[in-house]
Each structure stands twice: as structure tokens, then as C-alpha cells.
Design an enzyme around this catalytic site. Sequence first.
Site, mmCIF file in Angstrom:
data_model
loop_
_atom_site.group_PDB
_atom_site.id
_atom_site.type_symbol
_atom_site.label_atom_id
_atom_site.label_comp_id
_atom_site.label_asym_id
_atom_site.label_seq_id
_atom_site.Cartn_x
_atom_site.Cartn_y
_atom_site.Cartn_z
ATOM 1 N N GLY A 12 0.823 -1.217 0.000
ATOM 2 C CA GLY A 12 0.000 0.000 0.000
ATOM 3 C C GLY A 12 0.854 1.263 0.000
ATOM 4 N N TYR A 13 0.179 2.380 0.105
ATOM 5 C CA TYR A 13 0.835 3.692 -0.036
ATOM 6 C C TYR A 13 1.922 3.910 1.028
ATOM 7 C CZ TYR A 13 1.101 8.846 0.125
ATOM 8 O OH TYR A 13 1.524 10.153 0.159
ATOM 9 N N SER A 127 -4.267 7.392 13.603
ATOM 10 C CA SER A 127 -4.608 8.564 12.789
ATOM 11 C C SER A 127 -4.963 9.739 13.684
ATOM 12 C CB SER A 127 -5.810 8.190 11.914
ATOM 13 O OG SER A 127 -6.346 9.330 11.311
ATOM 14 N N TYR A 152 -14.736 4.385 10.297
ATOM 15 C CA TYR A 152 -13.285 4.263 10.099
ATOM 16 C C TYR A 152 -12.534 4.811 11.307
ATOM 17 C CZ TYR A 152 -8.570 5.517 8.806
ATOM 18 O OH TYR A 152 -7.201 5.668 8.838
ATOM 19 N N LYS A 156 -9.978 3.023 14.476
ATOM 20 C CA LYS A 156 -8.650 3.410 14.997
ATOM 21 C C LYS A 156 -8.690 3.565 16.515
ATOM 22 C CE LYS A 156 -6.545 3.304 11.108
ATOM 23 N NZ LYS A 156 -5.685 2.157 10.836
ATOM 24 N N PHE A 181 -0.883 12.547 10.708
ATOM 25 C CA PHE A 181 -1.724 13.662 10.286
ATOM 26 C C PHE A 181 -2.031 13.417 8.795
ATOM 27 C CE2 PHE A 181 -2.563 16.317 13.978
ATOM 28 C CZ PHE A 181 -2.024 15.463 14.915
ATOM 29 N N ASN A 182 -1.736 14.311 7.873
ATOM 30 C CA ASN A 182 -2.150 14.049 6.479
ATOM 31 C C ASN A 182 -0.942 13.674 5.616
ATOM 32 O OD1 ASN A 182 -4.397 15.538 7.699
ATOM 33 N ND2 ASN A 182 -5.244 15.545 5.649
ATOM 34 N N ASN A 201 -10.633 10.906 -2.805
ATOM 35 C CA ASN A 201 -11.274 11.736 -1.774
ATOM 36 C C ASN A 201 -10.299 12.751 -1.223
ATOM 37 O OD1 ASN A 201 -13.808 10.337 -1.605
ATOM 38 N ND2 ASN A 201 -12.668 8.634 -0.700
ATOM 39 N N ASP A 301 -16.048 17.489 7.956
ATOM 40 C CA ASP A 301 -14.696 18.067 8.003
ATOM 41 C C ASP A 301 -14.516 18.932 9.251
ATOM 42 O OD1 ASP A 301 -13.531 17.012 5.776
ATOM 43 O OD2 ASP A 301 -13.778 18.782 4.513
HETATM 44 P P1 NAD Z 1 -3.443 1.684 1.541
HETATM 45 O O1 NAD Z 1 -4.842 1.286 1.262
HETATM 46 O O2 NAD Z 1 -2.635 2.245 0.440
HETATM 47 O O3 NAD Z 1 -2.638 0.437 2.152
HETATM 48 C C1 NAD Z 1 -3.253 -0.544 2.940
HETATM 49 C C2 NAD Z 1 -2.868 -1.899 2.370
HETATM 50 O O4 NAD Z 1 -3.431 -2.917 3.175
HETATM 51 C C3 NAD Z 1 -3.380 -2.125 0.952
HETATM 52 O O5 NAD Z 1 -2.289 -2.521 0.132
HETATM 53 C C4 NAD Z 1 -4.416 -3.244 1.072
HETATM 54 O O6 NAD Z 1 -4.427 -4.068 -0.050
HETATM 55 C C5 NAD Z 1 -3.952 -3.957 2.331
HETATM 56 N N1 NAD Z 1 -5.000 -4.615 3.119
HETATM 57 C C6 NAD Z 1 -6.159 -4.085 3.584
HETATM 58 N N2 NAD Z 1 -6.834 -5.004 4.311
HETATM 59 C C7 NAD Z 1 -6.079 -6.146 4.305
HETATM 60 C C8 NAD Z 1 -6.241 -7.423 4.889
HETATM 61 N N3 NAD Z 1 -7.308 -7.752 5.605
HETATM 62 N N4 NAD Z 1 -5.277 -8.345 4.677
HETATM 63 C C9 NAD Z 1 -4.174 -8.053 3.930
HETATM 64 N N5 NAD Z 1 -3.973 -6.847 3.373
HETATM 65 C C10 NAD Z 1 -4.917 -5.904 3.550
HETATM 66 O O7 NAD Z 1 -3.498 2.682 2.789
HETATM 67 P P2 NAD Z 1 -2.366 3.657 3.368
HETATM 68 O O8 NAD Z 1 -2.713 5.038 3.017
HETATM 69 O O9 NAD Z 1 -1.023 3.137 3.048
HETATM 70 O O10 NAD Z 1 -2.665 3.486 4.921
HETATM 71 C C11 NAD Z 1 -1.959 2.552 5.700
HETATM 72 C C12 NAD Z 1 -2.467 2.622 7.125
HETATM 73 O O11 NAD Z 1 -2.330 3.950 7.618
HETATM 74 C C13 NAD Z 1 -3.944 2.263 7.276
HETATM 75 O O12 NAD Z 1 -4.098 1.556 8.489
HETATM 76 C C14 NAD Z 1 -4.624 3.607 7.373
HETATM 77 O O13 NAD Z 1 -5.823 3.552 8.099
HETATM 78 C C15 NAD Z 1 -3.570 4.398 8.139
HETATM 79 N N6 NAD Z 1 -3.656 5.853 7.907
HETATM 80 C C16 NAD Z 1 -3.627 6.336 6.636
HETATM 81 C C17 NAD Z 1 -3.724 7.701 6.424
HETATM 82 C C18 NAD Z 1 -3.732 8.271 5.026
HETATM 83 O O14 NAD Z 1 -4.168 9.419 4.868
HETATM 84 N N7 NAD Z 1 -3.268 7.547 4.017
HETATM 85 C C19 NAD Z 1 -3.827 8.567 7.515
HETATM 86 C C20 NAD Z 1 -3.849 8.035 8.803
HETATM 87 C C21 NAD Z 1 -3.760 6.663 8.993
HETATM 88 C C1 WQD Z 2 -7.822 17.699 3.343
HETATM 89 C C2 WQD Z 2 -8.483 19.067 3.188
HETATM 90 C C3 WQD Z 2 -10.841 18.953 2.709
HETATM 91 C C4 WQD Z 2 -10.536 17.144 -1.236
HETATM 92 C C5 WQD Z 2 -8.536 12.248 5.760
HETATM 93 C C6 WQD Z 2 -9.192 11.343 6.755
HETATM 94 C C7 WQD Z 2 -8.328 11.183 7.977
HETATM 95 C C8 WQD Z 2 -6.923 10.738 7.570
HETATM 96 C C9 WQD Z 2 -6.347 11.604 6.509
HETATM 97 C C10 WQD Z 2 -6.808 8.343 7.648
HETATM 98 C C11 WQD Z 2 -9.846 19.145 3.860
HETATM 99 C C12 WQD Z 2 -10.079 19.587 1.560
HETATM 100 C C13 WQD Z 2 -10.231 17.697 -0.001
HETATM 101 C C14 WQD Z 2 -11.089 17.986 -2.245
HETATM 102 C C15 WQD Z 2 -10.937 19.850 -0.722
HETATM 103 N N1 WQD Z 2 -6.937 9.417 7.008
HETATM 104 N N2 WQD Z 2 -10.428 19.027 0.254
HETATM 105 N N3 WQD Z 2 -11.253 19.311 -1.950
HETATM 106 O O1 WQD Z 2 -10.178 14.920 5.444
HETATM 107 O O2 WQD Z 2 -8.088 15.945 6.457
HETATM 108 O O3 WQD Z 2 -8.315 13.508 6.361
HETATM 109 O O4 WQD Z 2 -7.271 11.709 5.405
HETATM 110 O O5 WQD Z 2 -6.724 8.155 8.820
HETATM 111 O O6 WQD Z 2 -8.938 10.250 8.794
HETATM 112 O O7 WQD Z 2 -10.429 11.928 7.134
HETATM 113 O O8 WQD Z 2 -7.935 14.727 4.261
HETATM 114 O O9 WQD Z 2 -7.140 15.039 1.962
HETATM 115 O O10 WQD Z 2 -9.570 14.436 2.344
HETATM 116 O O11 WQD Z 2 -8.768 16.706 2.952
HETATM 117 O O12 WQD Z 2 -11.131 21.066 -0.502
HETATM 118 O O13 WQD Z 2 -11.418 17.540 -3.338
HETATM 119 O O14 WQD Z 2 -8.730 19.299 1.797
HETATM 120 O O15 WQD Z 2 -12.064 19.599 2.921
HETATM 121 O O16 WQD Z 2 -9.978 20.427 4.405
HETATM 122 P P1 WQD Z 2 -8.735 14.861 5.664
HETATM 123 P P2 WQD Z 2 -8.350 15.149 2.802
#
Ligand code: NAD
Ligand code: WQD
Length: 342
Positions: A12-13, A127, A152, A156, A181-182, A201, A301
Amino acid sequence: MNKLVLVTGGTGYIGSHTVVELMNEGFDVVIIDNLSNSEKSVLNGIAEITGRRAYFEQFDICDKERLDNFFKVYKKLDAIIHFAAYKAVGESVEKPLMYYQNNLVSLMNLLNGMIEYDVPYIVFSSSCTVYGEPDELPVTEQAPIKLANSPYGNTKQISEEIIKDIISVNPNLKAIALRYFNPIGAHPSALIGELPIGVPNNLVPFITQTAIGIREELKVFGDDYNTSDGSAIRDYINVVDLAKAHVVSVKRMLEDKCKSNFEFFNLGTGKGSSVLEIVNAFEKAAGEKLKYKIVGRRAGDVESVYADTKFANEELGWKAEISLEETLLSAWNWEKYIQNKK
Ligand code: NAD
Ligand code: WQD
């Protein structure tokens, strides 16, 4: 012998960037991913960057029997970094059971495996969403956990509670929860990055897809917040900086430096940026004009959230270092790379 780390969700990412940083620091890595939100080709990107291949096992961690077999085969795991989860806030509102099922069962299966097969350390992806709309800014790790505003976010919060309870009765286990954070941007090589499925999104993938012409225009959600330019404020952190914090956390546990068996750290830059500031910074970094319009606020938001990073900086000895411009340029280079490949 190199230490071996299990990275769930490692294609994943954030997982893929962390695998790279782990391998760069001399760790061996085994990834478990079911590819529900990633592609196997990510493994090639990782190999190209590091010159080494990670072990890869494709299955669902919710499948307990399969996971137990994995632990029997990989007998000597030194630590786990648990990324695997579903992460789309809106989808979790539509399909709560799917989110509770995947995000909680996977964690419980892993914790069970740690106890049964003697794996002592886990780093958990949490998160900033656990803080909701914070009362005070910047947000410290002591800020109260607010009622989750999505299933979601709730997964967490519940995950942190589950880990706390399991750790309290298993003194051999240690955990670190990292509250991101983000996360934005991509590896500077542009060989790995975020692969959003469908319409993104999140702000930055939407910006890069707009700039490259896949989306018509960015909708800025709200310009009537109580902020300097009226748009909402977040703490955008480079994914490589974020990945490095995971390596530091694993080393902290291996070197027995934890101050308690369950620690929490905020991972951010400490600086808030508004949506319009991100738009401007992107235009400057990429040298592209971005089409956007202001629309109403997005439901759910929060107005403003950014991290107090003092604890992570001092305790982990880690600091986000990559500038916002460089980070947005990396996101742009990644977008161009994936569109070229298509
Ligand atoms: P992502 O979706 O890119 O990566 C998650 C990976 O987990 C994917 O490759 C998916 O295929 C795999 N996966 C999901 N469920 C699975 C399962 N049951 N078994 C095996 N593999 C599985 O997401 P990401 O952005 O890399 O996020 C990673 C972690 O960080 C997640 O727990 C997410 O909630 C957390 N997180 C992400 C963000 C963000 O903005 N990206 C912010 C805060 C927290
Ligand atoms: C950022 C800002 C939007 C899209 C999310 C999850 C959070 C965490 C991180 C996992 C906000 C604005 C966005 C668009 C916009 N993930 N926006 N136009 O909402 O802060 O956080 O990702 O844990 O749980 O909620 O991130 O990137 O969606 O938005 O104006 O098309 O950009 O309103 O202010 P967010 P985001």
C-alpha cells in the site's frame, strides 16, 4: 543476521515507502498484503529503489488459519508494522460492518499471533482522526480522544483500546501507535506512490489528477472557516518522512528504549496549511496552473488540525524534514509517471 520485520499492507501507499526505508536501513522485510487496495507491481518499484526484493505473501490477515500458517513458516519475526486496513472515511459510513470486520479482525488475529508465536513488538498505524475537532492547537498526544465521526475513525480508536488491553496482560509485548496527520507525496524516484482507486477523496491526489487533466477542476470545500483565508487547515506530512518514523520506532523497541509498553506519537510537521495554500504551493512547485472553484463545506470536516510534534521530535529523535514544495513536486512527478505508464 539482519532483523526481519513483517509489514502488513506493505504494497500500500505508506507501507511501500516504509518497506523501502526499512530495507535501506538493513532490515529484511516480509510483506503480507491481499492486494485489496494495491498492486503487486509495487514490489518491482521497491526492488528497483533498494536493489533488494522483499518477501511477499498474498493473503487476507482476517483469515486466521492462513495467518497462523504464516507464523509457523516465518518463525523468527523481530517486529511487526501493521498498516493493513481499509481507510476511506466516506465508504466506512456506507459499509460500517466491512470496516469493523477488516480493521479489527485483522488486528486481533495479529495480536493473537504475536502471543502464540513470540513476536514482541508491533507498530500500529493510527490517525489524527482520533482527536476529532481538537479543543487546542497544536494537538498534543494528551489531547482528549473525541467521539469518532466515522466508523473508520472508530476502528482506529477501538484498535488502540484493544492493543492497550492486550499489552496490559502480556508484559512481554510492546506497541507504538503512530497517529498520522495528512500523509502526502511520493518517493523522490517516482517509482512508488499513492494509487487511489476511482475518484480520489483526498486533496493532493485530486489536485494532481486535475492538473494532469483527468479531473475537470478541484472543488475547494469551504472558504468560510475561521482561518486566515477561510479554507480548512491540515498538517501535510511527506510520506518518506512518515516512513522513516516507523523505522525509528522499530529500532526504539529493539533497543529497549521505550518508556512504557504502549507509546503514542503524533506524526506531523507541526505546521498547518490551508487548502488554498496547498493549491498555491502546488502551482509554484509544479509550474502548473490549477483550475479550482470554491464550493460548500464537506460534511464531517473539521476546521483546523495540526500536530504538536515536540514529543515525537524529542523522544523518537525524529523530525519531518522535507519541505511542502518538494513534497508536492514529488506527488506531481508520481502522477506524471503513472499516467505515462498507462
Ligand atoms: P493503503 O490502502 O494504500 O494500504 C493498505 C494496504 O493494506 C493495501 O495494500 C491493502 O491491499 C492492504 N489490506 C487491507 N486489508 C487487508 C487485509 N485484511 N489483509 C491483507 N492486506 C490488507 O493505505 P495507506 O494510506 O497506506 O494506509 C496505511 C495505514 O495507515 C492504514 O491503516 C490507514 O488507516 C492508516 N492511515 C492512513 C492515512 C492516510 O491518509 N493515508 C492517515 C492516517 C492513517
Ligand atoms: C484535506 C483538506 C478537505 C478534497 C482524511 C481522513 C483522515 C486521515 C487523513 C486516515 C480538507 C479539503 C479535499 C477535495 C478539498 N486518514 N479538500 N477538496 O479529510 O483531512 O483527512 O485523510 O486516517 O482520517 O479523514 O484529508 O485530503 O480528504 O482533505 O477542498 O477535493 O482538503 O475539505 O480540508 P482529511 P483530505
